[in-house]
Design a protein around this motif. Structure first.
Motif, mmCIF file in Angstrom:
data_model
loop_
_atom_site.group_PDB
_atom_site.id
_atom_site.type_symbol
_atom_site.label_atom_id
_atom_site.label_comp_id
_atom_site.label_asym_id
_atom_site.label_seq_id
_atom_site.Cartn_x
_atom_site.Cartn_y
_atom_site.Cartn_z
ATOM 1 N N ARG A 38 -8.791 35.501 -5.962
ATOM 2 C CA ARG A 38 -8.057 34.561 -5.445
ATOM 3 C C ARG A 38 -8.702 33.850 -3.994
ATOM 4 N NH1 ARG A 38 -1.926 35.770 -3.517
ATOM 5 N NH2 ARG A 38 -1.742 35.756 -5.989
ATOM 6 N N GLN A 39 -8.537 32.558 -4.012
ATOM 7 C CA GLN A 39 -9.186 32.122 -2.655
ATOM 8 C C GLN A 39 -7.934 31.183 -2.131
ATOM 9 O OE1 GLN A 39 -12.649 29.735 -2.346
ATOM 10 N NE2 GLN A 39 -13.915 31.145 -3.256
ATOM 11 N N ARG A 40 -7.907 31.293 -0.811
ATOM 12 C CA ARG A 40 -7.044 30.106 -0.072
ATOM 13 C C ARG A 40 -7.910 28.909 0.491
ATOM 14 N NH1 ARG A 40 -5.382 29.880 5.538
ATOM 15 N NH2 ARG A 40 -3.218 29.223 5.989
ATOM 16 N N ILE A 41 -7.398 27.840 0.049
ATOM 17 C CA ILE A 41 -7.862 26.642 0.017
ATOM 18 C C ILE A 41 -7.102 25.720 0.794
ATOM 19 C CG2 ILE A 41 -9.290 24.840 -1.161
ATOM 20 C CD1 ILE A 41 -9.879 26.704 -3.368
ATOM 21 N N ALA A 42 -7.535 24.905 1.851
ATOM 22 C CA ALA A 42 -6.853 23.792 2.550
ATOM 23 C C ALA A 42 -7.260 22.512 1.978
ATOM 24 C CB ALA A 42 -7.100 23.778 4.092
ATOM 25 N N VAL A 43 -6.533 21.394 1.391
ATOM 26 C CA VAL A 43 -6.618 20.118 0.937
ATOM 27 C C VAL A 43 -6.209 19.258 1.915
ATOM 28 C CG1 VAL A 43 -6.556 18.792 -1.019
ATOM 29 C CG2 VAL A 43 -6.894 21.195 -1.369
ATOM 30 N N GLY A 44 -6.934 18.294 2.473
ATOM 31 C CA GLY A 44 -6.657 17.336 3.332
ATOM 32 C C GLY A 44 -6.195 15.931 2.665
ATOM 33 N N ALA A 45 -5.498 15.086 3.220
ATOM 34 C CA ALA A 45 -5.200 13.846 2.433
ATOM 35 C C ALA A 45 -6.780 13.014 2.439
ATOM 36 C CB ALA A 45 -4.270 12.904 3.516
ATOM 37 N N GLY A 46 -6.977 12.561 1.392
ATOM 38 C CA GLY A 46 -8.208 11.679 1.174
ATOM 39 C C GLY A 46 -9.374 12.754 0.828
ATOM 40 N N ASP A 47 -9.099 14.011 1.007
ATOM 41 C CA ASP A 47 -10.428 15.025 0.716
ATOM 42 C C ASP A 47 -10.718 15.064 -0.769
ATOM 43 O OD1 ASP A 47 -10.666 15.004 3.302
ATOM 44 O OD2 ASP A 47 -9.893 17.085 3.674
ATOM 45 N N ASP A 84 0.956 -1.014 0.165
ATOM 46 C CA ASP A 84 0.049 0.018 0.102
ATOM 47 C C ASP A 84 0.869 1.217 0.025
ATOM 48 O OD1 ASP A 84 -2.209 -1.326 0.041
ATOM 49 O OD2 ASP A 84 -2.870 -1.123 1.972
ATOM 50 N N ILE A 85 0.701 2.138 -1.094
ATOM 51 C CA ILE A 85 1.559 3.390 -1.038
ATOM 52 C C ILE A 85 0.555 4.510 -0.623
ATOM 53 C CG2 ILE A 85 2.799 4.746 -2.924
ATOM 54 C CD1 ILE A 85 3.294 2.286 -4.455
ATOM 55 N N VAL A 86 0.780 5.131 0.452
ATOM 56 C CA VAL A 86 -0.338 6.213 1.109
ATOM 57 C C VAL A 86 0.337 7.327 0.569
ATOM 58 C CG1 VAL A 86 -1.207 7.116 2.941
ATOM 59 C CG2 VAL A 86 -0.550 4.791 3.039
ATOM 60 N N LEU A 87 -0.468 8.173 -0.302
ATOM 61 C CA LEU A 87 0.080 9.155 -1.166
ATOM 62 C C LEU A 87 -0.011 10.519 -0.216
ATOM 63 C CD1 LEU A 87 -1.615 8.448 -4.646
ATOM 64 C CD2 LEU A 87 0.997 8.364 -4.184
ATOM 65 N N GLY A 88 -0.910 10.571 0.764
ATOM 66 C CA GLY A 88 -1.186 11.708 1.316
ATOM 67 C C GLY A 88 -1.769 12.752 0.442
ATOM 68 N N SER A 89 -2.539 12.338 -0.585
ATOM 69 C CA SER A 89 -2.967 13.330 -1.594
ATOM 70 C C SER A 89 -4.708 13.624 -1.433
ATOM 71 C CB SER A 89 -2.820 12.815 -2.919
ATOM 72 O OG SER A 89 -3.630 11.553 -3.043
ATOM 73 N N GLY A 90 -5.004 14.720 -2.144
ATOM 74 C CA GLY A 90 -6.317 15.264 -1.916
ATOM 75 C C GLY A 90 -6.855 15.761 -3.321
ATOM 76 N N ARG A 91 -8.076 15.886 -3.710
ATOM 77 C CA ARG A 91 -8.438 16.414 -4.866
ATOM 78 C C ARG A 91 -9.182 17.710 -4.677
ATOM 79 N NH1 ARG A 91 -9.039 11.955 -9.051
ATOM 80 N NH2 ARG A 91 -8.458 10.132 -8.144
ATOM 81 N N LEU A 92 -8.748 18.572 -5.651
ATOM 82 C CA LEU A 92 -9.428 20.191 -5.676
ATOM 83 C C LEU A 92 -9.978 20.318 -6.784
ATOM 84 C CD1 LEU A 92 -9.799 22.801 -4.448
ATOM 85 C CD2 LEU A 92 -7.405 23.366 -5.429
ATOM 86 N N GLU A 93 -11.284 20.494 -6.823
ATOM 87 C CA GLU A 93 -12.065 20.791 -8.169
ATOM 88 C C GLU A 93 -12.799 22.083 -7.973
ATOM 89 O OE1 GLU A 93 -16.207 19.667 -10.074
ATOM 90 O OE2 GLU A 93 -15.362 17.946 -9.283
ATOM 91 N N VAL A 94 -12.070 22.948 -8.998
ATOM 92 C CA VAL A 94 -12.623 24.492 -8.906
ATOM 93 C C VAL A 94 -13.485 24.886 -10.175
ATOM 94 C CG1 VAL A 94 -10.682 25.246 -7.599
ATOM 95 C CG2 VAL A 94 -10.325 25.096 -9.960
ATOM 96 N N SER A 95 -14.113 25.918 -9.856
ATOM 97 C CA SER A 95 -14.828 26.522 -11.099
ATOM 98 C C SER A 95 -14.929 27.938 -10.686
ATOM 99 C CB SER A 95 -16.090 26.170 -11.305
ATOM 100 O OG SER A 95 -17.031 26.193 -10.129
ATOM 101 N N ALA A 96 -15.460 28.789 -11.661
ATOM 102 C CA ALA A 96 -15.490 30.350 -11.704
ATOM 103 C C ALA A 96 -16.946 30.687 -11.917
ATOM 104 C CB ALA A 96 -14.366 30.782 -12.188
ATOM 105 N N SER A 97 -17.398 31.726 -11.162
ATOM 106 C CA SER A 97 -18.817 32.285 -11.626
ATOM 107 C C SER A 97 -18.563 34.067 -11.437
ATOM 108 C CB SER A 97 -19.720 32.087 -10.558
ATOM 109 O OG SER A 97 -19.535 32.494 -9.260
ATOM 110 N N LEU A 98 -19.328 34.476 -12.139
ATOM 111 C CA LEU A 98 -19.360 36.142 -12.241
ATOM 112 C C LEU A 98 -19.581 36.704 -10.849
ATOM 113 C CD1 LEU A 98 -21.106 37.009 -15.670
ATOM 114 C CD2 LEU A 98 -18.760 36.536 -15.221
#
Length: 370
Positions: free
Chosen positions: A191-200, A120-134
């Protein structure tokens, strides 16, 4: 398999493991052969967090910890996307790498002969999906550039870019951490400041605080006239001022912050222009219609005078301001209503005339005509 009696070499291969063995075939009905591969099995599985599912889309590679003498260091023995699948390797020690998005993780595994290991290789990664609106709670918009940055004390700005995308809803796979995501469109950004946790899996919409300005232009063009290019400039009248946007399409649409603007539109390279001052309000679409007063004029020398390639034309308005200069043998222009003078010179000859045009005219002016 049938074989004539004699001496043979039998080779067996499974995965990356292989072995050879010499055998002697006799006239007996069958000669049993058992070949030891001196191999083990590793089953790598990349997971965002310790208890997460196997990451789809991850790429795996396997390298020797100590390459053979003369072999290129770091050469991959195996590359694939088969997370959770068995890989047969000769007994030894290997580095197994898992990669997805911007996340790379190496694990070292030792495989004795006959062993089977789940890695098992634990990546400690998260996914960030972003979009923009007016605006807040508005629908997502396209044609946005997203830039992802992270803290970097060694950078003059204190930030380092790690990824960018022009997709409408980009998905970034990132190491767990805090990121600064900038959305840019039409010269504006937020701009936004965004925290991404492992597995999030974090989904964010960045509100740009922009409004739409749609401009429609109308210029009556007779069938024989060429439609001129429409150039639109948007100049900010408040705040920092200066040009906010420009376009060379007939009916442009702009995304702008709320404020006061001067809209300057020009049809063709001569003097057909229109200006309007408007105020853009937050969260409101604004539409502006501009109709030009213009005439379409063709200038040429009188019939019977041969056209040459060295003619020089100059057109001036009633204030003696130069409207157009060209070396074309036949001049086609779009002019504002008014009185003009035209001069053509070539090979020591000069012709001059004055003419008037009104809005909507389609006129041909022949210099030197009786």
């Amino acid at each position: 398999r049938e074989a004539a009696p004699g001496n043979y070499v039998v080779e067996a291969r499974v995965g990356l493991a292989q072995a050879r063995q010499k055998i002697a075939v006799t006239d007996k009905p069958a000669t049993p052969v058992r070949i030891g591969l001196d191999a083990g099995v590793v089953t790598p599985a990349a997971r965002a967090g310790k208890d997460g599912d196997i990451e789809e889309g991850a790429t795996y590679s396997i390298r020797d910890v100590k390459p053979a003498a003369g072999a290129r260091s770091g050469k991959a023995l195996w590359i694939g996307r088969s997370g959770g699948s068995d890989i047969v390797l000769p007994a030894g020690t290997y580095v197994v790498r898992a990669e997805i998005g911007l996340v790379v993780k190496d694990e070292t595994v030792s495989l004795p002969a006959g062993s089977r290991k789940a890695l098992d290789i634990v990546l400690g990664s998260g996914r960030l999906e972003v979009s923009a609106s007016l605006a807040e709670d508005g629908p997502a918009i396209d044609n946005v550039m997203f830039v992802v940055m992270e803290d970097d004390p060694d950078s003059p700005r204190g930030l380092r870019e790690v990824a960018r995308s022009a997709a409408s809803r980009p998905l970034f796979v990132l190491p767990a951490g805090t990121y600064y995501v900038t959305a840019r469109v039409a010269g504006a950004e937020a701009r936004q400041r965004i925290a991404v946790g492992a597995g999030d899996t974090v989904k964010r919409t960045i509100a740009l605080g922009l409004s739409r300005l749609g401009i429609t232009t109308r210029l009556d063009t007779p069938g024989t006239a060429r439609k001129p290019t429409i150039l639109t400039r948007v100049v900010r009248l408040d705040g920092i001022g200066g040009e906010a946007a420009r376009s060379a399409v007939d009916n442009p649409e702009f995304l702008l912050p709320a404020g006061r603007y001067q809209i300057a539109v020009q049809a063709g390279p001569q003097n057909v222009r229109a200006e309007r001052a408007i105020e853009i309000k937050p969260r409101e679409d604004t539409k502006l219609a501009i109709a030009f007063d213009a005439a379409h004029v063709v200038l040429k020398v009188r019939d019977g005078v041969p056209a040459t390639i060295d003619q020089f034309w100059e057109v001036r308005d009633a204030k003696d301001q130069v409207v157009w200069r060209t070396t074309q043998s036949e001049v086609r222009m779009t002019l504002a209503p008014g009185r003009y003078s035209a001069v053509v010179e070539w090979r020591g000859r000069r012709l001059e005339t004055a003419f008037d045009v009104a809005s909507g005219d389609q006129k041909t002016v022949a210099l030197g005509a009786e």
